[in-house]
Each structure stands twice: as C-alpha cells, then as structure tokens.
Write a protein that holds these residues in place. Structure first.
Motif, short mmCIF file in Angstrom:
data_model
loop_
_atom_site.label_atom_id
_atom_site.label_comp_id
_atom_site.label_asym_id
_atom_site.label_seq_id
_atom_site.Cartn_x
_atom_site.Cartn_y
_atom_site.Cartn_z
N ILE A 62 18.58 -3.82 4.48
CA ILE A 62 18.65 -5.26 4.23
C ILE A 62 17.60 -5.70 3.22
CG2 ILE A 62 18.35 -7.52 5.30
CD1 ILE A 62 19.51 -6.28 7.85
N VAL A 63 16.34 -5.24 3.44
CA VAL A 63 15.25 -5.74 2.60
C VAL A 63 15.27 -5.09 1.22
CG1 VAL A 63 12.76 -5.84 2.36
CG2 VAL A 63 13.80 -6.36 4.53
N TYR A 64 15.33 -3.74 1.19
CA TYR A 64 15.21 -3.08 -0.11
C TYR A 64 16.51 -3.13 -0.89
CZ TYR A 64 10.52 -1.30 0.14
OH TYR A 64 9.16 -1.21 0.17
N ALA A 65 17.56 -2.51 -0.33
CA ALA A 65 18.82 -2.43 -1.09
C ALA A 65 19.46 -3.80 -1.23
CB ALA A 65 19.77 -1.46 -0.41
N GLY A 66 19.22 -4.69 -0.25
CA GLY A 66 19.89 -5.98 -0.29
C GLY A 66 19.13 -7.04 -1.04
N ALA A 67 17.82 -7.13 -0.83
CA ALA A 67 17.07 -8.25 -1.39
C ALA A 67 16.28 -7.85 -2.63
CB ALA A 67 16.12 -8.82 -0.34
N ILE A 68 15.44 -6.81 -2.51
CA ILE A 68 14.52 -6.50 -3.60
C ILE A 68 15.28 -5.98 -4.82
CG2 ILE A 68 12.63 -4.99 -4.27
CD1 ILE A 68 11.46 -5.29 -1.58
N MET A 69 16.27 -5.10 -4.59
CA MET A 69 16.98 -4.53 -5.74
C MET A 69 17.86 -5.56 -6.42
SD MET A 69 15.40 -2.00 -5.60
CE MET A 69 15.89 -1.43 -7.17
N VAL A 70 18.41 -6.51 -5.62
CA VAL A 70 19.17 -7.59 -6.24
C VAL A 70 18.26 -8.44 -7.12
CG1 VAL A 70 20.44 -9.70 -5.73
CG2 VAL A 70 20.97 -7.61 -4.54
N LEU A 71 17.01 -8.64 -6.65
CA LEU A 71 16.03 -9.38 -7.45
C LEU A 71 15.75 -8.65 -8.76
CD1 LEU A 71 14.49 -11.96 -6.75
CD2 LEU A 71 12.58 -10.55 -6.07
N PHE A 72 15.56 -7.32 -8.67
CA PHE A 72 15.34 -6.53 -9.89
C PHE A 72 16.52 -6.65 -10.85
CE2 PHE A 72 11.97 -4.09 -7.76
CZ PHE A 72 11.10 -3.99 -8.80
N LEU A 73 17.72 -6.47 -10.29
CA LEU A 73 18.93 -6.52 -11.13
C LEU A 73 19.08 -7.89 -11.78
CD1 LEU A 73 21.11 -4.46 -11.69
CD2 LEU A 73 22.46 -5.46 -9.90
N PHE A 74 18.77 -8.94 -10.99
CA PHE A 74 18.87 -10.30 -11.50
C PHE A 74 17.91 -10.52 -12.65
CE2 PHE A 74 17.57 -14.77 -11.15
CZ PHE A 74 18.78 -15.34 -11.44
#
Lengths: 165, 105
Positions: free
Chosen positions: A58-70
C-alpha cells in the motif's frame, strides 16, 4: 516449494533492481522499482510478516511510487532529457559498487548459519501481535511520527505553492 | 511449512547486501536526482528486509514495528524531497545533479 519461491523472488528483485539503475528512461526505472517492491512484499509473506507485506504494497507500490511517477510525468522527463555521464565515471561507479558488494559478501561468508529460534511463533507478524507491541512499547514514537507527517505535509505545501508577487 | 524453517538466515542477509549494493551503485551511477532518490528507496528496502528477517527468525515483533517506522519516515522524506525537486526544476529547468552543485563547499 518454498525454497524455489525464495529463489524466484530473490532473482526477480535483484534483476529488477539492476534494471532500475541501468534503464535509460526514468519512467521504466519507476516501473521496475514497483516490480522490485512486489518481490520484496513476497519475501515478507514468506517470512510470516503478512501485515508488513500489505502495508509495504500500500505505502510503497501504491503511494510513494505513484508520487515518483507523477513527478516524473509533471517534469516531462524522458530518454531525451536524461543527462549522460562520462563512460569512465560510469565504470568507476560500477566498480566501487561491486567492490562494496564483494566486501559485504566476503564478510558474511565466514558467519555461521543461524537457524530459527527454538520457541518459534509463526503468528508474530499478524496485526494483533504487532498492534500490541506498537501501542504498548512504541507508543511515543508512534505519536511522534504523526507530528513528523504533519511537519512534512506543511513543508511540502509551503515548498510547492507558487510565489506571490 | 514456512520459509523460516527451511531457508537459513544467511540467504536473507545475502539478498539484503546485494540489494543495498545495487542501491549504492545507483546513487553513484545516475545523474538524475529523481533516480538517486529511487536508489535511496532501494537501500531503505534492503534494510527493511533485513529487519523483518531478523525479527521473524528471533520471534520478536519489535523489528517489524521498526520497519513500520522506517516506512513512515521514508514516506515523509519522499514527499518533502520531491517537493524540493519540483521547485528546483521550476527555477532551473533541470534535475541534473552536476548542474545542481550550489551546496558544494
């Protein structure tokens, strides 16, 4: 079966981690890092840490990586804007990273094999046990992390807002 | 049958060491500041894997709570770091760390 699963997940995580640092396109790097995180979450499940596996996804694959991609898409970075380094600096980086790995592996080679503790409890990673530890022994750090999040949120908003002329 | 009884702890330590070295290599290798952030995430995850494996092999929940805190700190760090990077990009139009050497002594 479990051994093969361990080797498969280890291979996937190492391969995808190498692809993260060698891929030319930053978007590909992010996607490979998501795959690495899924492999690490699989290792957590193998280690009976089910709650952490769920939180990790949830935290890494869901939130942090979406932030990076964004952010990468917001800055419109792609293969063409990627700065390229001198080949000698790249070679030096690979050699020094590999030397660190050789030193670590050589240090661990002489260590003796550690087996699981005799009073082995398989349900240590479930929410009930972790919650008891978190809210009894680690209550103060838990509350402090909420203040950390508040400070990070205020800081990010302050940094991100446009300058008022 | 869980992995703890079959696979020795050394294998997990070895895997963590390899992942950590790949993260260090990424920090040294890449020039793009965002990729360097991602390599730091990789190193944090190697340490997380090590903490979880030690915690499971010793049947102690404290290590897994530590991993929880590391995740919280990493999330806060990433949000602030990416905000700083976006601001730098707005002012300089680049994320190349060789150009962003304003803090060098």
């Amino acid at each position: 079966m479990t051994t093969y699963l361990f080797y498969f997940l280890a291979f996937v995580s190492i391969f995808c981690a190498l692809m993260v640092i060698f891929a030319k396109n930053p978007v590909h790097s992010v996607l490979y890092l998501v795959l690495t995180f899924f492999a690490i979450a699989g290792q957590y499940v193998l280690l009976n840490a089910q709650f952490l596996a769920a939180v990790h996804i949830i935290v890494y694959a869901g939130a942090i990586m979406v932030l990076f991609l964004f952010v990468i898409m917001l800055l419109n970075l792609n293969k063409e804007t990627e700065p390229h380094k001198n080949i000698w600096i790249k070679l030096a980086a690979v050699i020094s990273g590999g030397a660190l790995m050789v030193v670590l592996v050589a240090t661990l080679k002489g260590s003796e094999t550690i087996q699981a503790a005799s009073q082995f409890r398989p349900n240590i990673g479930l929410v009930k046990n972790l919650g008891q530890v978190l809210f009894s022994q680690f209550l103060l750090p838990f509350e402090l992390s909420s203040i950390l999040f508040l400070a990070a949120m205020v800081g990010a908003v302050m940094l991100g807002k446009k300058e008022i002329n | 049958m869980s992995a703890i009884q079959i696979i020795p702890l050394n294998f997990y330590i070895l895997l963590s060491a390899i992942l950590f070295s790949i993260g260090v290599m990424g920090v040294l290798l890449r020039r793009n500041a965002i990729i360097i952030f991602m390599s730091i995430e990789l190193m944090l995850n190697a340490v997380n894997l090590l903490l979880v494996s030690f915690s499971s092999y010793h049947s102690d929940g404290a290590g897994q709570v530590f991993v929880f805190f590391i995740m919280a700190v990493a999330a806060a760090e990433v949000s602030v770091g990416l905000a700083i990077l976006v601001m730098i990009y707005r002012n300089t139009k680049t994320t190349d760390i060789d150009f962003l050497n304003k803090l060098k002594g």
